[in-house]
Enzyme design. Structure first.
Site, PDB file in Angstrom:
ATOM      1  N   ARG A  52       0.870  -1.179   0.000  1.00 33.01           N
ATOM      2  CA  ARG A  52       0.000   0.000   0.000  1.00 33.01           C
ATOM      3  C   ARG A  52       0.911   1.235   0.000  1.00 33.01           C
ATOM      4  NH1 ARG A  52       2.046   1.843   3.898  1.00 33.01           N
ATOM      5  NH2 ARG A  52       0.674   3.627   3.697  1.00 33.01           N
ATOM      6  N   GLY A  53       0.283   2.412  -0.087  1.00 35.12           N
ATOM      7  CA  GLY A  53       1.066   3.639  -0.238  1.00 35.12           C
ATOM      8  C   GLY A  53       1.239   3.903  -1.724  1.00 35.12           C
ATOM      9  N   ALA A  54       0.989   5.154  -2.129  1.00 34.44           N
ATOM     10  CA  ALA A  54       0.904   5.460  -3.559  1.00 34.44           C
ATOM     11  C   ALA A  54       2.130   5.011  -4.374  1.00 34.44           C
ATOM     12  CB  ALA A  54       0.634   6.952  -3.744  1.00 34.44           C
ATOM     13  N   ARG A  71      -7.003  -0.305  -7.116  1.00 40.27           N
ATOM     14  CA  ARG A  71      -7.216   0.800  -6.163  1.00 40.27           C
ATOM     15  C   ARG A  71      -7.314   2.075  -6.997  1.00 40.27           C
ATOM     16  NH1 ARG A  71      -4.160   1.323  -0.642  1.00 40.27           N
ATOM     17  NH2 ARG A  71      -6.140   2.314  -0.097  1.00 40.27           N
ATOM     18  N   GLN A 102      -2.655   2.762   9.863  1.00 35.69           N
ATOM     19  CA  GLN A 102      -1.322   2.746   9.237  1.00 35.69           C
ATOM     20  C   GLN A 102      -0.300   3.524  10.070  1.00 35.69           C
ATOM     21  OE1 GLN A 102      -4.191   3.328   7.641  1.00 35.69           O
ATOM     22  NE2 GLN A 102      -4.095   2.826   5.466  1.00 35.69           N
ATOM     23  N   ASP A 119      -1.686  10.788  -2.332  1.00 36.96           N
ATOM     24  CA  ASP A 119      -2.021   9.774  -3.339  1.00 36.96           C
ATOM     25  C   ASP A 119      -2.231  10.395  -4.704  1.00 36.96           C
ATOM     26  OD1 ASP A 119      -2.861   8.696  -0.579  1.00 36.96           O
ATOM     27  OD2 ASP A 119      -2.547   6.973  -1.889  1.00 36.96           O
ATOM     28  N   ASN A 163      -5.098  12.763   0.112  1.00 30.48           N
ATOM     29  CA  ASN A 163      -4.328  11.834   0.963  1.00 30.48           C
ATOM     30  C   ASN A 163      -5.297  11.107   1.888  1.00 30.48           C
ATOM     31  OD1 ASN A 163      -1.741  10.778   1.844  1.00 30.48           O
ATOM     32  ND2 ASN A 163      -2.027  11.945   3.736  1.00 30.48           N
ATOM     33  N   LYS A 164      -4.774  10.258   2.719  1.00 31.62           N
ATOM     34  CA  LYS A 164      -5.574   9.425   3.627  1.00 31.62           C
ATOM     35  C   LYS A 164      -6.640  10.235   4.348  1.00 31.62           C
ATOM     36  CE  LYS A 164      -5.417   5.937   4.033  1.00 31.62           C
ATOM     37  NZ  LYS A 164      -6.357   5.105   3.239  1.00 31.62           N
TER      38      LYS A 164
HETATM   39  O1  MRU Z   1      -4.597   3.415   1.988  1.00 29.81           O
HETATM   40  P1  MRU Z   1      -3.107   3.565   1.971  1.00 29.81           P
HETATM   41  O2  MRU Z   1      -2.438   3.015   3.185  1.00 29.81           O
HETATM   42  O3  MRU Z   1      -2.495   3.046   0.697  1.00 29.81           O
HETATM   43  O4  MRU Z   1      -2.909   5.132   1.985  1.00 29.81           O
HETATM   44  C1  MRU Z   1      -1.614   5.654   1.966  1.00 29.81           C
HETATM   45  C2  MRU Z   1      -1.576   7.128   2.095  1.00 29.81           C
HETATM   46  O5  MRU Z   1      -2.578   7.791   2.177  1.00 29.81           O
HETATM   47  C3  MRU Z   1      -0.223   7.750   2.037  1.00 29.81           C
HETATM   48  O6  MRU Z   1      -0.175   8.906   2.815  1.00 29.81           O
HETATM   49  C4  MRU Z   1       0.070   8.136   0.582  1.00 29.81           C
HETATM   50  O7  MRU Z   1      -0.099   7.033  -0.259  1.00 29.81           O
HETATM   51  C5  MRU Z   1       1.421   8.675   0.423  1.00 29.81           C
HETATM   52  S1  MRU Z   1       2.596   7.383   0.487  1.00 29.81           S
HETATM   53  C6  MRU Z   1       4.137   7.917   0.330  1.00 29.81           C
END
Ligand code: MRU
Length: 360
Positions: free
Chosen positions: A53-55, A90, A201, A242, A252-253
């Site tokens: 996970r994470g962009a 996603r 997270q 993201d 973002n999240k």
């Molecule tokens: O749902 P996730 O855990 O994939 O969400 C991740 C985030 O929101 C991060 O802040 C974002 O992807 C930046 S990662 C360097």
């Protein structure tokens, strides 16, 4: 990053097993386990179940998914079908589509026989580039943290949301890259880590990786940030993203927007740290245009953790009959964003296009 003396990336090719190896992020922080992904459909599942996970990391994972697809069947139909399945796994992080389109641009004109090797080479390049971009974000962002410390002569208090550390990328992280760079330079720091419900997270991943690196940190309930800001305990907010639009809106999240509002009200600088593949030049108005992933309400209605007997367990939180909703991301309008930290330097949202020589 180092784990027990071993240098890890979050994803790599295992030549012996002919599979993509990933760190399974669903079992952290209680166990450190890796998984072998051998087919494109397994990769689609690993992304949608958030084992990766994470962009930036889901972008890299999608690139490796295309490699697996081409090893299974390098024909045109499977190429297109695999690309669509990966893109749909996603919807919010633009890095995923960016990586798949980059692969398609190279693979489409080729003969099927040449595709597996070309896909492999490009996936390695995408991973190496991600590491380099994030290191560079770290160097630029650390300048701000250093200046803050030189002015205050006390440890810099950073607040971050979700996990935008090395686990969310191939290595180094985005929001945490400046923290690691400053820490490694000897600048005293402390990080407030939002727990980041519903999937935690922050509590599970950010706290784990900061702890491994030796960075002082405190996990807080998601609602505590505003209070800490009102009492002078936060110097700067740094989050990942993201998707960032051409006008500097930051997706973002879920919960990031509330942190930005509180930071704005307390005149605390709010930065998003993003490598360029996270910027979607095709979009302007983040609120209207960015697709927001709706995840299962079960993630809100239940919580997992280590039970007293040491086993991982999940418990119900809600009264029976109550429903839950789970939008996974939100958009912070550019007017609340002090700056965007990128590999090219730091820009105000309205100057992002100029930094990347993009036309209006
Ligand atoms: O749902 P996730 O855990 O994939 O969400 C991740 C985030 O929101 C991060 O802040 C974002 O992807 C930046 S990662 C360097």
């Amino acid at each position: 990053m180092l784990i027990d003396g071993i240098n890890y990336r979050t994803i790599w090719w295992n030549a012996e097993t002919k599979s993509v190896q990933i760190i399974d992020q669903t079992v952290l922080p209680h166990a450190f386990e890796t998984l072998h992904v051998t087919t494109v459909s397994e990769m689609v599942l690993a992304i949608s179940e958030m084992r990766v996970r994470g962009a930036p990391l889901i972008g890299a994972s999608a690139a490796w998914g295309m490699v697996l697809a081409m090893r299974e069947n390098a024909g045109d139909a499977f190429l297109e079908q695999s690309a669509s399945a990966l893109c749909a796994s996603r919807p919010t992080a633009v890095n995923l589509r960016w990586a798949v389109e980059r692969m398609l641009d190279v693979l489409r004109p080729m003969l099927p026989a040449d595709r597996p090797a070309a896909a492999h080479g490009l996936a390695e390049v995408i991973c190496d580039e991600d590491v380099a971009l994030n290191r560079s974000i770290g160097r630029h962002g650390a300048v701000i943290l250093r200046k803050m410390h030189e002015t205050s002569r006390r440890p810099v208090n950073v607040l971050t949301h979700c996990n935008a550390g090395w686990l969310a990328t191939v290595d180094w992280g985005t929001a945490l890259a400046p923290v690691y760079a400053a820490f490694d330079e000897g600048i005293p720091l402390h990080v407030w880590v939002d727990e980041t419900r519903p999937r935690n997270q922050g509590a599970a991943l950010t706290a784990w990786e900061l702890g491994r690196h030796g960075v002082a940190h405190t996990v807080i309930a998601d609602n505590a940030g505003g209070h800490l800001m009102q009492h002078g305990q936060v110097d700067i907010v740094i989050v990942g993203a993201d998707r960032v639009t051409a006008q500097g809106d930051v997706c973002n999240k879920i919960g990031t927007y509330l942190k930005a509002l509180a930071a704005f009200d307390n005149q605390i600088p709010f930065y998003a740290a993003v490598p360029s593949p996270t910027i979607d030049w095709r979009m302007k108005d983040g609120l209207r245009e960015i697709p927001i992933e709706e995840r299962s309400p079960d993630e809100v209605a239940r919580i997992s953790g280590r039970m007293a007997d040491g086993k991982i367990g999940t418990v119900d939180l809600l009264p029976s009959g109550s429903s839950a909703a789970n939008p996974a991301f939100d958009v912070t309008p550019a007017r609340l964003v002090t700056g965007i930290m990128t590999e090219r330097g730091i820009a105000r949202p309205q100057d992002l296009r100029t930094l990347f020589h993009q036309e209006r």
